[in-house]
Scaffold this active site. Structure first.
Site, mmCIF file in Angstrom:
data_model
loop_
_atom_site.group_PDB
_atom_site.id
_atom_site.type_symbol
_atom_site.label_atom_id
_atom_site.label_comp_id
_atom_site.label_asym_id
_atom_site.label_seq_id
_atom_site.Cartn_x
_atom_site.Cartn_y
_atom_site.Cartn_z
ATOM 1 N N CYS A 82 0.836 -1.201 0.000
ATOM 2 C CA CYS A 82 0.000 0.000 0.000
ATOM 3 C C CYS A 82 0.879 1.264 0.000
ATOM 4 O O CYS A 82 1.480 1.556 -1.013
ATOM 5 C CB CYS A 82 -1.002 -0.066 1.156
ATOM 6 S SG CYS A 82 -2.414 0.985 0.871
ATOM 7 N N HIS A 167 -3.497 -4.916 1.968
ATOM 8 C CA HIS A 167 -2.843 -5.413 3.185
ATOM 9 C C HIS A 167 -3.238 -6.870 3.406
ATOM 10 O O HIS A 167 -4.407 -7.140 3.699
ATOM 11 C CB HIS A 167 -3.342 -4.662 4.418
ATOM 12 C CG HIS A 167 -2.928 -3.228 4.493
ATOM 13 N ND1 HIS A 167 -1.980 -2.781 5.362
ATOM 14 C CD2 HIS A 167 -3.344 -2.143 3.806
ATOM 15 C CE1 HIS A 167 -1.824 -1.481 5.229
ATOM 16 N NE2 HIS A 167 -2.648 -1.065 4.290
ATOM 17 N N GLU A 169 -1.537 -8.576 5.837
ATOM 18 C CA GLU A 169 -1.032 -8.883 7.198
ATOM 19 C C GLU A 169 -2.089 -8.726 8.275
ATOM 20 O O GLU A 169 -1.913 -9.177 9.394
ATOM 21 C CB GLU A 169 0.204 -8.031 7.500
ATOM 22 C CG GLU A 169 -0.057 -6.578 7.900
ATOM 23 C CD GLU A 169 -0.360 -5.666 6.715
ATOM 24 O OE1 GLU A 169 -0.458 -6.145 5.570
ATOM 25 O OE2 GLU A 169 -0.510 -4.450 6.958
HETATM 26 N N1 GLN Z 1 -3.488 6.371 1.286
HETATM 27 C C1 GLN Z 1 -2.169 6.062 1.764
HETATM 28 C C2 GLN Z 1 -1.090 6.836 0.993
HETATM 29 O O1 GLN Z 1 -1.384 7.453 0.025
HETATM 30 C C3 GLN Z 1 -1.891 4.563 1.698
HETATM 31 C C4 GLN Z 1 -2.812 3.799 2.622
HETATM 32 C C5 GLN Z 1 -2.261 2.522 3.155
HETATM 33 O O2 GLN Z 1 -1.046 2.298 3.161
HETATM 34 N N2 GLN Z 1 -3.139 1.693 3.668
HETATM 35 O O3 GLN Z 1 0.038 6.814 1.367
#
Ligand code: GLN
Length: 190
Positions: A82, A167, A169
């Site tokens: 992410c 995610h 995890e």
């Molecule tokens: N929206 C976050 C970003 O732009 C990422 C979100 C996440 O890691 N769950 O960094």
């Protein structure tokens, strides 16, 4: 590392670090939360956790870790999750921001928009969470798409670098197939 088990360092500046421990151990490796370049040098592969990529960038710059991390990422397996996938991308949009550029993808931050910005999905038979997730809008060169969701790539890999926009995890069924794949990748090279 010889006959010892591989050590996976989870970059612990900000974000979801501790939930990786059970997955990494169940996949046959050692978990280590890493905060300094000296600690980074001691591990065999890295997980860049989910969280907030802008905050993570600020901390990397404040602690003057950019060059040292880039050097480490160039020579060891890295998995960005992410926000971590945003840090690895070649190009970031919405808005543009600095990144390590080691995965040939373009990634759009907060790509799912407001209404459905967090949701669950099943990827490769495993429950995962998309939390204000980015969308990979371009995959270039020899990067391979391992999984798609709603018609866009959500798990991509090039050599020893991989990214998931979700995610795994946070699901307590250990190890996730993504952790297992990453630990196997690190074991092959360590
Ligand atoms: N929206 C976050 C970003 O732009 C990422 C979100 C996440 O890691 N769950 O960094």
């Amino acid at each position: 590392m010889s006959n010892e088990i591989p050590v996976i360092g989870v970059l612990a500046l900000q974000g979801a670090v501790q939930p990786h421990k059970a997955h990494i151990e169940a996949a046959g490796a050692e978990f280590r939360a890493v905060k300094t370049l000296a600690q980074c040098e001691e591990v065999d592969g890295f997980i860049l956790p989910g969280g907030e990529s802008t905050t993570q960038l600020k901390l990397i710059n404040r602690f003057e870790m950019w060059d040292g991390l880039a050097e480490q990422f160039a020579k060891k397996p890295v998995w960005g999750i992410c926000a971590g996938s945003i840090l690895l991308a070649e190009k970031v949009t919405n808005p543009e921001q600095k990144s390590f550029g080691i995965l040939p993808v373009t990634i759009q931050r907060n790509g799912y928009g407001r209404q459905i910005d967090s949701h669950y999905a099943v990827i490769e038979g495993y429950n995962v969470s998309f939390i204000r997730a980015p969308i990979i809008t371009g995959v270039y060169g020899d990067a391979e798409i391992i999984a798609e969701h709603d018609g866009t790539p959500v798990w991509v890999k090039k050599g020893s670098k991989m990214a998931t926009t979700f995610h795994p995890e946070l699901t307590m069924d250990t190890p996730s197939p993504m952790h297992q794949r990453f630990v196997d990748l690190v074991s092959e090279r360590a």
